[in-house]
Scaffold this active site. Sequence first.
Site, PDB file in Angstrom:
ATOM      1  N   HIS A  99      40.827  38.442  44.952  1.00 24.09           N
ATOM      2  CA  HIS A  99      39.486  37.969  45.552  1.00 24.09           C
ATOM      3  C   HIS A  99      38.694  37.052  44.555  1.00 24.09           C
ATOM      4  CE1 HIS A  99      36.860  41.007  43.717  1.00 24.09           C
ATOM      5  NE2 HIS A  99      37.835  41.575  43.615  1.00 24.09           N
TER       6      HIS A  99
ATOM      7  N   ASP B 236      35.230  36.594  45.348  1.00 30.65           N
ATOM      8  CA  ASP B 236      33.578  37.022  45.421  1.00 30.65           C
ATOM      9  C   ASP B 236      33.693  38.007  44.231  1.00 30.65           C
ATOM     10  OD1 ASP B 236      35.300  38.822  46.990  1.00 30.65           O
ATOM     11  OD2 ASP B 236      33.896  39.880  47.316  1.00 30.65           O
TER      12      ASP B 236
ATOM     13  N   ASP C 184      37.429  40.989  37.306  1.00 32.60           N
ATOM     14  CA  ASP C 184      37.353  41.466  38.800  1.00 32.60           C
ATOM     15  C   ASP C 184      36.725  40.383  39.546  1.00 32.60           C
ATOM     16  OD1 ASP C 184      37.319  42.995  40.979  1.00 32.60           O
ATOM     17  OD2 ASP C 184      35.292  43.909  40.617  1.00 32.60           O
TER      18      ASP C 184
ATOM     19  N   GLU D  17      35.447  40.838  49.195  1.00 34.47           N
ATOM     20  CA  GLU D  17      36.148  42.224  48.702  1.00 34.47           C
ATOM     21  C   GLU D  17      35.184  43.107  48.377  1.00 34.47           C
ATOM     22  OE1 GLU D  17      38.165  45.234  45.990  1.00 34.47           O
ATOM     23  OE2 GLU D  17      36.555  43.896  45.840  1.00 34.47           O
ATOM     24  N   GLU D  18      34.221  42.573  47.855  1.00 32.75           N
ATOM     25  CA  GLU D  18      33.007  43.429  47.216  1.00 32.75           C
ATOM     26  C   GLU D  18      32.275  44.066  48.314  1.00 32.75           C
ATOM     27  OE1 GLU D  18      33.235  44.590  44.208  1.00 32.75           O
ATOM     28  OE2 GLU D  18      34.236  43.152  43.263  1.00 32.75           O
TER      29      GLU D  18
ATOM     30  N   ASP E 191      44.036  43.659  40.829  1.00 32.80           N
ATOM     31  CA  ASP E 191      42.761  44.213  40.718  1.00 32.80           C
ATOM     32  C   ASP E 191      42.533  45.474  40.397  1.00 32.80           C
ATOM     33  OD1 ASP E 191      40.005  43.711  41.321  1.00 32.80           O
ATOM     34  OD2 ASP E 191      40.091  44.094  43.421  1.00 32.80           O
TER      35      ASP E 191
ATOM     36  N   HIS F 214      32.056  45.427  36.976  1.00 32.74           N
ATOM     37  CA  HIS F 214      30.624  45.422  37.548  1.00 32.74           C
ATOM     38  C   HIS F 214      30.015  45.980  36.366  1.00 32.74           C
ATOM     39  CE1 HIS F 214      32.353  46.875  41.783  1.00 32.74           C
ATOM     40  NE2 HIS F 214      32.986  45.366  41.405  1.00 32.74           N
TER      41      HIS F 214
END
Length: 467
Positions: free
Chosen positions: A84, A86, A115, A149-150, A173, A434
């Site tokens: 992903h 995003d 990520d 995805e997030e 991921d 994150h």
Amino acid sequence: MRLDQEIDELKEELIASVQNCIQLASVKDIENADSAAPFGPGIRNCLEWTLKLGEKLGFTVRNFEGYAGQIEMGEGELLGILGHLDVVPAGDGWSVPPFGGQIIDGKIYGRGATDDKGPSLAALFAMKAIKNAGFPLNRRIRLILGTDEESGWRDMDYYKEHSDIPQMGFAPDAEFPLIHAEKGIINFEFVKEYPTLPHILALRGGERSNVVPDICRVNLKDLDIREITDKLSAFPFPEGVIARIESQTTPSSIQIVFQGVNAHGSTPQLGKNAVLYALRFLQTLPLSDEELQLVTWLNQHPGTGFCGEGLGVALSDEPSGKLSLNVGIMNMTSEKTTFVIDIRYPVTFNKEDVFNPIQQLASAEGYTMRIVHDQKPHYVPKDSPIVTALLSAYKDVTGQDGEAFAIGGGTYAKVMPQGVAFGPTLPGEPEIIHCPDEYISIDNLILTTKIYAQAILNLALDPSYKD
């Protein structure tokens, strides 16, 4: 050896591509979304850029109206790689520009480095290395690039309506050696209204339910600032958590900022939740009975334990371990409290096992509760062909044996019936997804590319090929 040499020759192009991709701030922006950019212009630009890169590298590409993209090579039965583009918002606490893609001490820094832009591009360049080396394949390799995805997976809903989903593949991921089980994910929103509170004006913390909040701001009125100052000085905050009085707008109004440590919502124990420390501190103040009841319930129930102990859902099983719970968003005003929790529950349970006990507690306290996000658990047996082939690739490249394990994070592996999560974080590396100053080391990026290339060959090399 030929495959490794091909990847080494692509190294500088891969590094530059990861840097350029990070510089495209692909954060969801619904306010500026349109039909060509369903999740906002930043995500659209990143998707279009990545598909152009895939085309430049010699692959067939397709854009699914801004919801997703795919980059494909070969013919035959599909082998999927689901990444992903995003990313979560940058958040606070960065020592470098979060969308700069800077290289410092052999690491590429920026939101999405791990990520999931770095490993997604590693998979793309693994495909390129195989193509350059001329290995014949008996499968079609499809790199699918998601864009939501997030926060909701609407991209995958759209993709499944407009294309076929691979039955088998991996998501780049998560972690090495390999993840064969992913817990169910469920997010609950709670809302409670009440008569106007006398002292609490606002408490706000958290942007996403799947991130441990590292900042929480509290606005209070009609309390003795000296008493608050003394209590802040005496409160037993742990290492990494600080609180300070940021402003006093009037003699009776004060703002306190609590700063903790963020982490991925699937591993709340690795962070220090600023919202929870703010609530615990509030309980020490001379608030009204109504305010103390409100704060005490939050502390005793969603605020107690990382495994759902306070809400009566401390579930566990052998394949995937314990449930996890993160208080990800809290918005409290003098008239209403709204908060969202992120729960990852073990693979042998279902959402009713989680929902029913929590709803009983919440409704008894006057909260309405609704499900805002729900993903079923996912489980692939350890002896399945995909697991054995990928673990073999990991050992071939690293020389290390590996065991498949379970996580609380939810990856696109769940989209495929025989999907697993595979890399890029190596055993012993810190959890930086994150977090501020997210990075991927260049050594890891290249090693991951070599592992992915070998994994593709293990699953898709034409058996008639003789080196």
